[in-house]
Design a protein around this motif. Structure first.
Motif, PDB file in Angstrom:
ATOM      1  N   HIS A 163       2.875   2.291  -2.610  1.00  0.00           N
ATOM      2  CA  HIS A 163       1.573   1.809  -2.883  1.00  0.00           C
ATOM      3  C   HIS A 163       1.094   0.824  -1.856  1.00  0.00           C
ATOM      4  O   HIS A 163       0.683  -0.114  -2.298  1.00  0.00           O
ATOM      5  CB  HIS A 163       1.558   1.052  -4.450  1.00  0.00           C
ATOM      6  CG  HIS A 163       1.810   2.179  -5.379  1.00  0.00           C
ATOM      7  ND1 HIS A 163       0.765   3.183  -5.583  1.00  0.00           N
ATOM      8  CD2 HIS A 163       2.540   2.336  -6.446  1.00  0.00           C
ATOM      9  CE1 HIS A 163       1.183   3.812  -6.691  1.00  0.00           C
ATOM     10  NE2 HIS A 163       2.140   3.393  -7.198  1.00  0.00           N
ATOM     11  N   LEU A 164       1.157   1.387  -0.640  1.00  0.00           N
ATOM     12  CA  LEU A 164       0.610   0.490   0.430  1.00  0.00           C
ATOM     13  C   LEU A 164      -0.347   1.479   1.157  1.00  0.00           C
ATOM     14  O   LEU A 164      -0.592   2.592   1.008  1.00  0.00           O
ATOM     15  CB  LEU A 164       1.660   0.206   1.344  1.00  0.00           C
ATOM     16  CG  LEU A 164       2.879  -0.580   1.058  1.00  0.00           C
ATOM     17  CD1 LEU A 164       3.872  -0.640   2.120  1.00  0.00           C
ATOM     18  CD2 LEU A 164       2.238  -1.977   0.756  1.00  0.00           C
ATOM     19  N   VAL A 165      -1.513   0.748   1.759  1.00  0.00           N
ATOM     20  CA  VAL A 165      -2.578   1.462   2.532  1.00  0.00           C
ATOM     21  C   VAL A 165      -2.316   1.576   3.881  1.00  0.00           C
ATOM     22  O   VAL A 165      -1.768   0.596   4.461  1.00  0.00           O
ATOM     23  CB  VAL A 165      -3.938   0.431   2.287  1.00  0.00           C
ATOM     24  CG1 VAL A 165      -5.153   1.159   3.299  1.00  0.00           C
ATOM     25  CG2 VAL A 165      -4.247   0.258   0.858  1.00  0.00           C
ATOM     26  N   PRO A 166      -2.148   2.869   4.536  1.00  0.00           N
ATOM     27  CA  PRO A 166      -1.468   3.088   5.721  1.00  0.00           C
ATOM     28  C   PRO A 166      -2.374   2.464   6.905  1.00  0.00           C
ATOM     29  O   PRO A 166      -1.702   1.810   7.759  1.00  0.00           O
ATOM     30  CB  PRO A 166      -2.071   4.546   5.907  1.00  0.00           C
ATOM     31  CG  PRO A 166      -2.070   5.022   4.614  1.00  0.00           C
ATOM     32  CD  PRO A 166      -2.564   4.039   3.799  1.00  0.00           C
ATOM     33  N   HIS A 167      -3.587   2.024   6.804  1.00  0.00           N
ATOM     34  CA  HIS A 167      -4.400   1.494   7.643  1.00  0.00           C
ATOM     35  C   HIS A 167      -4.308  -0.192   7.701  1.00  0.00           C
ATOM     36  O   HIS A 167      -5.133  -0.712   8.471  1.00  0.00           O
ATOM     37  CB  HIS A 167      -5.507   2.117   8.222  1.00  0.00           C
ATOM     38  CG  HIS A 167      -6.607   1.638   6.929  1.00  0.00           C
ATOM     39  ND1 HIS A 167      -6.751   2.741   6.071  1.00  0.00           N
ATOM     40  CD2 HIS A 167      -7.475   1.192   6.612  1.00  0.00           C
ATOM     41  CE1 HIS A 167      -7.561   2.274   5.225  1.00  0.00           C
ATOM     42  NE2 HIS A 167      -8.095   1.298   5.570  1.00  0.00           N
ATOM     43  N   PHE A 168      -3.953  -0.846   6.543  1.00  0.00           N
ATOM     44  CA  PHE A 168      -3.861  -2.244   6.450  1.00  0.00           C
ATOM     45  C   PHE A 168      -2.638  -2.954   7.459  1.00  0.00           C
ATOM     46  O   PHE A 168      -1.796  -2.115   7.778  1.00  0.00           O
ATOM     47  CB  PHE A 168      -3.685  -2.486   5.077  1.00  0.00           C
ATOM     48  CG  PHE A 168      -4.854  -2.756   4.480  1.00  0.00           C
ATOM     49  CD1 PHE A 168      -6.085  -2.012   4.591  1.00  0.00           C
ATOM     50  CD2 PHE A 168      -4.966  -3.607   3.215  1.00  0.00           C
ATOM     51  CE1 PHE A 168      -7.133  -1.907   4.074  1.00  0.00           C
ATOM     52  CE2 PHE A 168      -6.291  -3.674   2.484  1.00  0.00           C
ATOM     53  CZ  PHE A 168      -7.322  -2.625   2.851  1.00  0.00           C
ATOM     54  N   THR A 169      -2.912  -3.993   7.907  1.00  0.00           N
ATOM     55  CA  THR A 169      -1.744  -4.527   8.692  1.00  0.00           C
ATOM     56  C   THR A 169      -1.046  -5.128   7.613  1.00  0.00           C
ATOM     57  O   THR A 169      -1.222  -5.302   6.152  1.00  0.00           O
ATOM     58  CB  THR A 169      -2.425  -6.119   9.415  1.00  0.00           C
ATOM     59  OG1 THR A 169      -2.863  -6.890   8.374  1.00  0.00           O
ATOM     60  CG2 THR A 169      -3.338  -5.634  10.363  1.00  0.00           C
ATOM     61  N   ARG A 182       1.115   1.875   8.856  1.00  0.00           N
ATOM     62  CA  ARG A 182       1.262   3.404   9.179  1.00  0.00           C
ATOM     63  C   ARG A 182       2.144   3.394  10.486  1.00  0.00           C
ATOM     64  O   ARG A 182       2.889   4.346  10.794  1.00  0.00           O
ATOM     65  CB  ARG A 182       0.215   4.326   9.550  1.00  0.00           C
ATOM     66  CG  ARG A 182      -0.706   3.710  10.801  1.00  0.00           C
ATOM     67  CD  ARG A 182      -2.084   4.452  10.765  1.00  0.00           C
ATOM     68  NE  ARG A 182      -2.746   3.860  11.913  1.00  0.00           N
ATOM     69  CZ  ARG A 182      -4.082   4.039  11.741  1.00  0.00           C
ATOM     70  NH1 ARG A 182      -4.761   4.636  10.762  1.00  0.00           N
ATOM     71  NH2 ARG A 182      -4.835   3.604  13.074  1.00  0.00           N
ATOM     72  N   GLY A 217      -8.702   2.382   0.564  1.00  0.00           N
ATOM     73  CA  GLY A 217      -7.355   2.876   1.193  1.00  0.00           C
ATOM     74  C   GLY A 217      -6.422   3.348   0.336  1.00  0.00           C
ATOM     75  O   GLY A 217      -5.654   4.136   0.834  1.00  0.00           O
ATOM     76  N   ALA A 238      -2.812   1.743  -4.977  1.00  0.00           N
ATOM     77  CA  ALA A 238      -1.993   0.409  -4.655  1.00  0.00           C
ATOM     78  C   ALA A 238      -3.185  -0.453  -5.202  1.00  0.00           C
ATOM     79  O   ALA A 238      -2.750  -1.627  -5.550  1.00  0.00           O
ATOM     80  CB  ALA A 238      -2.054   0.596  -3.102  1.00  0.00           C
ATOM     81  N   ARG A 278      -8.406   1.059  14.515  1.00  0.00           N
ATOM     82  CA  ARG A 278      -7.456   1.811  13.350  1.00  0.00           C
ATOM     83  C   ARG A 278      -7.925   3.110  13.027  1.00  0.00           C
ATOM     84  O   ARG A 278      -7.622   3.763  12.086  1.00  0.00           O
ATOM     85  CB  ARG A 278      -7.566   0.816  12.096  1.00  0.00           C
ATOM     86  CG  ARG A 278      -6.870  -0.414  12.297  1.00  0.00           C
ATOM     87  CD  ARG A 278      -6.915  -1.329  11.069  1.00  0.00           C
ATOM     88  NE  ARG A 278      -6.764  -2.741  11.165  1.00  0.00           N
ATOM     89  CZ  ARG A 278      -6.421  -3.669  10.213  1.00  0.00           C
ATOM     90  NH1 ARG A 278      -6.596  -3.187   8.826  1.00  0.00           N
ATOM     91  NH2 ARG A 278      -6.481  -4.827  10.391  1.00  0.00           N
TER      92      ARG A 278
END
Lengths: 324, 502, 322
Positions: free
Chosen positions: B90-96, B141, C201, C205, C267
């Motif tokens: 459950h992570l957002v690929p384009h977040f740091t 990502r 996103g 999540a 990004r």
């Protein structure tokens, strides 16, 4: 008899243009950059006026900076800013609605003369146009005659208030009808779209026909041009209605072809010479630079087309080919 | 020592199933507590009771100093300092990294987000608590799976108030060398005095990091190991599987030796260099945990996933389907694991579903031959013992077992050289299981080769002539079914110590 | 693997390189292109597109950038033209005071946004379909209001937006710049914005992190409709009134600008500033091509091809990185 007169007038006109070109042999646009702004290039009329203007500018040795509004009046207006930024020597602006006025003013203030086509403007040097007064009254008479001087008429009239030329054409059409007390204009008037006019008019006509059953409507007139008339005729055929006549203005090859068909409901039109109009405007630019004083309006002749036979003749005379 | 968590006498009943039957679990402060059991033993139900998702029918949960009887809520559990690290990331690929860690709990200053504080705290937490050196500005990502897991853990623990962390199969998606990074992080947490519950199928990991282990079977806590060493693997397995192999399986009658399908050095997404073959009339079982490459291997044979290297042969001809349609044409039939999504047109009547794969036989160019189609479907419904025996029913209304029978029936009607059955009896009641097993054996008896992929060791042992075991993408073992038993098969798939064959 | 990474690195520079080369070429061909006057002109022409693109960016950021299942709002230009039509009709045909006309227009635009939010969040329609449908309906109502006719507007405030200057810059450009700043701050510098980004996103999540994703998505449609309202004033200023048919070009440029902007963001995601930049670039391209006198029949073709190259190369760089 009438036909031959028409033919000979057109031939004469063509000869006149040729000689005036020769007579004005001193005219030149060499070294000049002329912006040509056209509202769109999808419709025959617009495209022909644009081609007439650009080819004549080039023939006179000038360089053309063309911009196309894609049949969107705001884009067309914005395009004048581009010409301003480009520091062209003069601008030929073809059609356009009220949105262009501030742009004309800005061009004038920057010392760039504006020549309009079919768009009288206080900020322009000269407007080259058809004889809209003659167009408006003639189509009024033809239509009134065609329906026998009485009956109900629906009109597509979106631009009467927005474009001066349309104000003239539709206004004089109504002026003529004042003398026919038995002709009633259906209210509210219809408003056609600027882009996709034929398809839009087709839908609106079908709606109209469902409101006015057989025998309750006598004619449909398009007040300022004839692209919507293509859709109107389509709708009449789809609905199988032969009780309604169609009239319009401009007389491009596509509508002349429809008029030339046997039993066409499209009975009257007034043909313009868009290529010559564009060309004349370009000539006027050259005359202006040659120091000639131009009148505010230059009128280019129009040709009334009444019925099938005249449509075929006009088609041939205007150089669109032959129809049999 | 007072336990930090004490769950006692917990029972949970779902319609028709007793998921937990007076189960218990006690976690002491600062310990890593392993929780093991087979699929369906009740591990996830027990965890969900702790999370406040399921209210137990009976039992008491003591969390810290407070006793709760059916009153746990997700909020209350969170406030008490319990954190869950779910299997899914459950992570957002384009977040740091920092943005992910602070998702939903961002720090805001007077002039908007305080990114520098969030970055600094993320970096500190990762380095000091999880022993990991990851830049907080890296995008998710661009991270490996283990690093993403660490980000997920950081998100749960960044507020510094965690007292008990529950890991649900944390290493399932990880490669072996990545597991060590996670263990380093767990070591870091332990040194801060945080207690952990560690749920895993990998028994070697359990014995490696746990201080104590609880074993669940059939909803009961059957055994608690207070001392953990490599020596407890075998008793752990025995406790997990019990000794109840039922007489559920049909007789095997393997006769042919003709190799029908062969894979040589086959590699694809999630598995590499796998060699095996199946003969006509043979049932080959494939065992392996989630993430072992089992599902991917099946999908590759069926043309859903591409072959990256190696080769396959079907009936002595090179075979590389690329698309399922080509696989079907070559004579391969797949009974998918998620029949609701992949296997059935849920709202078309049974008759159409049965005839779906053999449409050309029941239809001319323009028309379906409804009569022929109906006769075939009815004959098939009889053979399958479909209940209710009404071919105009829509499958959505059928039970899981009967849905599966419809899918099987379709392929029986069509016939085929190679059958691939992926988890053929998941969600199927015992009675229907027996019928499905019989059908599978019948397919083999008709001369087809059958591959059964399953997470149920009992099923594999009962059905297969041979069993191959995948572990983390590699072929770990391949044996005749009669040479393995449940214990050794579980050991082989989980990497336990008694993998050797007696 | 190394080769693939190298190609990917190269691809990352394609959008910047294509546009840099393009502008160098245009600059040589049309020396007037980079004079302050022309730059101001390009910015001015971009203003309505910039404003609606901000709205679309908010919806995509909050709904996700999958064109079908993610967030998209095709009705912003429709909201803008119905607001413009109401203002023009009220001010010119009914003599209403501008502030009151603006209030009517705001109400209409927000209604469009609320309808979208209802259709997408409550009824769970695909945003693409829901907003396309509401767009068609709103354009239809607009035609009823204007009777498909042009309405001139000469209100001094609208004329100020067209011709006025603030500290030497065009009033419209300054206003659009400020708006971009405000939307950027909201979406990229506040907790609210981060949680909206999380919603787009990864819905699950975000849910798990305790973010009420439905509320965020609903508000995103309202924020978008609000940009439609704001854009209506610039549309009126640009055209010195309300002309029928304006929404089509605006829609096209809005979608192009927003996704073009994504190609330029580090990004490769839709961002507020990217959308604004994209709108400016699209306007610069248009003006640039017109300035060098490219055949009018070819301009659309060349513009389309350029944008395709940029967006496709950006897509290629993110492919498979999840």
């Amino acid at each position: 008899m009438r036909l031959s007169i028409l033919t000979s007038t057109i031939t004469l006109a063509a000869a006149f243009v040729a000689t005036s070109l020769m007579a004005d042999g001193h005219l030149s646009l060499a070294g000049k950059r002329i912006g040509v702004a056209v509202v769109g290039t999808q419709h025959f009329w617009d495209r022909e006026a644009f081609n007439g203007a650009t080819s004549t500018v080039e023939k006179l040795g000038g360089e053309v900076v063309p911009v196309d509004g894609g049949r969107d009046n705001q884009v067309h207006a914005d395009n004048h800013d581009v010409l301003l930024a480009n520091k062209v020597d003069a601008v030929i602006s073809i059609l356009g609605d009220g949105a262009v006025e501030p742009k004309f003013e800005a061009l004038k203030n920057a010392g760039i003369p504006v020549f309009t086509v079919d768009h009288p403007s206080p900020h322009g040097v000269n407007n080259t146009t058809s004889d809209n007064y003659y167009m408006g009254t003639t189509i009024g008479r033809y239509m009134a005659d065609a329906i026998g001087g009485e009956g109900k008429v629906a009109v597509f009239n979106a631009f009467e208030g927005a474009l001066r030329i349309c104000g003239i054409r539709a206004g004089l059409w109504k002026y003529v009808l004042q003398d026919y007390p038995n002709i009633e204009i259906v209210q509210p008037e219809l408003a056609e779209e600027f882009a996709n006019a034929p398809e839009d008019a087709r839908k609106k006509t079908l709606d109209l026909l469902s409101q006015y059953p057989e025998g309750t409507l006598d004619a449909i007139h398009v007040g300022c041009w004839d692209q919507p008339a293509i859709g109107v005729v389509q709708a009449l055929e789809e609905a199988g209605r032969s009780d309604i006549l169609v009239t319009a203005l401009d007389g491009g090859p596509d509508t002349l072809e429809i008029m030339a068909e046997d039993g066409s409901p499209f009975v009257a039109n007034v043909a313009q010479q868009p290529n010559l109009i564009g060309s004349t405007s370009a000539m006027n630019v050259a005359r202006h630079f040659a120091g000639e004083k131009l009148l505010p309006q230059t009128y280019v002749d129009v040709y009334p087309v009444n019925g099938q036979a005249e449509a075929k003749a006009a088609y041939k005379s205007l150089g669109y080919g032959t129809l049999d | 020592m007072t336990p930090i968590l004490d769950m006692a006498g917990i029972s949970v009943t779902f319609p028709g199933v007793k998921a937990l039957d007076k189960a218990m679990l006690t976690v002491l402060p600062g310990e890593v507590h392993g929780l093991v059991g087979e699929n369906g033993a009740g591990k996830s139900t027990l965890i969900k009771v702790l999370a406040g998702v399921y209210a137990p029918d009976e039992g008491v949960v003591s969390l810290g100093d407070e006793k709760h009887i059916s009153t746990l809520t997700p909020n209350l559990v969170h406030t008490a300092g319990v954190r869950f690290i779910h299997q899914e990331l459950h992570l957002v690929p384009h977040f740091t990294v920092a943005e992910s860690v602070f998702m939903g709990q961002e720090i805001s200053g007077r002039f908007g987000l305080d990114k520098s504080t969030m970055n600094a705290r993320t970096e500190d937490f990762l380095r000091e608590t999880l022993n990991a050196d990851i830049s907080p500005r890296t995008l998710i990502r661009d991270l490996g799976t283990a690093e993403r897991k660490l980000v997920q853990i950081s998100r749960a623990l960044i507020d510094g108030r965690a007292t008990l962390v529950v890991f649900d199969e944390p290493t399932a998606p990880l490669a072996s060398d990545e597991v060590d990074r996670l263990f380093a992080a767990i070591g870091g947490l332990k040194s801060k005095g945080i207690a952990m519950i560690y749920v895993s199928h990998y028994l070697r990991e359990i014995t490696h990091i746990s201080d104590r282990v609880t074993v669940l079977r059939n909803g009961k806590a059957v055994k608690v190991f207070n001392e953990v060493s490599d020596q407890i693997t075998d008793p752990m397995i025995s406790a997990m599987v019990g000794r109840e192999i039922a007489e559920m399986f049909p007789k095997k009658e393997n006769t042919s030796n003709k190799k029908l399908f062969e894979a040589r050095e086959l590699s694809g997404m999630g598995f590499s260099q796998v060699n095996f073959d199946v003969a006509a009339g043979e049932v080959l079982g494939i065992a392996g945990l989630v993430g072992s490459g089992r599902e991917e291997l099946i999908d590759t044979i069926y043309g859903l996933l591409p072959v990256t290297s190696g080769s396959m042969t079907l009936k002595a001809e090179a075979y590389n389907p690329k698309r399922p349609a080509k696989a079907v044409k070559a004579g391969v039939a797949l009974v998918p694991r998620d029949r609701r999504h992949d296997g059935l047109v849920l709202d078309q009547p049974v008759i159409d579903n049965i005839n779906l794969a053999s449409l050309e036989e029941v239809s001319t160019v323009l028309m379906e031959k409804r009569g022929v189609a109906k006769n075939r479907a009815e004959a098939m419904a009889n053979q399958l013992d479909l209940r209710p025996r009404n071919v105009t029913m829509i499958p959505r209304l059928l039970s899981g077992g009967n849905q599966q029978k419809v899918v099987l029936g379709r392929w029986l009607a069509k016939g085929g050289d190679l059958f691939i059955l992926d988890e053929p009896t998941v969600g199927v009641d015992v009675g229907a299981k027996v019928e499905i097993y019989a059908l599978i054996r019948e397919l083999a008896a008709q001369g087809s080769a059958v591959i059964v992929s399953s997470g149920d060791p009992l099923e594999l042992l009962g059905l297969s002539d041979r069993i191959m075991v995948l572990q983390r993408g590699f072929l770990a073992a391949s044996h005749d079914a009669k040479d393995v038993n449940v214990d050794s098969l579980v050991a082989l798939t989980t990497g336990g110590s008694s993998g050797a064959i007696e | 693997m190394i080769a693939i990474q190298f190609v990917r690195k190269l691809l990352e520079w394609v959008p910047v390189a294509v546009f840099a080369l393009m502008f160098i070429f245009l600059g040589i061909e049309a020396p007037t292109l980079f004079t302050p006057f022309t730059i101001d002109l390009m910015l001015k022409q971009a203003v309505p597109t910039v404003v609606v693109s901000l709205g679309l960016a908010v919806v995509i950021i909050t709904g996700g950038d999958d064109v079908v299942s993610g967030g998209i709002d095709l009705s912003i230009p429709a909201a803008a033209i119905i607001a413009a039509a109401i203002i023009a009709d009220q001010v010119t045909n009914h003599g209403t005071a501008l502030p009151i006309a603006l209030a009517f227009a705001l109400l209409a635009a927000i209604t469009v946004g609320a309808l979208n939010a209802f259709l997408v969040v409550m009824i769970r329609m695909t945003p693409l379909l829901a907003t396309l449908a509401s767009s068609v309906a709103v354009v239809g109502i607009t035609k009823m209001i204007t009777q498909s006719k042009r309405i001139n507007v000469t209100d001094p405030f609208i004329v100020f937006l067209r011709d006025g200057t603030v500290i030497g810059l065009s009033a419209g450009v300054v206003a659009a710049g400020l708006l971009t700043l405000i939307y950027w701050f909201l979406m990229h510098q506040t907790r609210w914005g981060m949680q909206a980004q999380a919603t787009g996103g990864g819905r699950e999540a975000a849910d798990i992190s305790g973010i009420s994703t439905k509320r965020y998505q609903a508000i995103s449609f309202l924020l978008a409709a609000f940009t439609g309202f704001l854009a209506s004033m610039f549309v009126l200023a640009r055209g010195s009134g309300s002309s029928p048919g304006t929404e089509e070009n605006l829609l096209l440029e809005m979608v192009l600008a927003t996704f073009l902007g994504a190609a330029f963001s580090p990004r490769r995601k839709v961002t507020v500033w990217g959308a604004a930049l994209g709108a400016v670039l699209v306007a610069m391209l248009s003006v640039g091509f017109k300035s060098i006198g490219v055949n009018v029949f070819w301009t659309g073709c060349i513009k389309g091809a350029l944008i395709l190259i940029v967006v496709a190369s950006a897509a290629a760089t993110t492919r498979g990185r999840y």
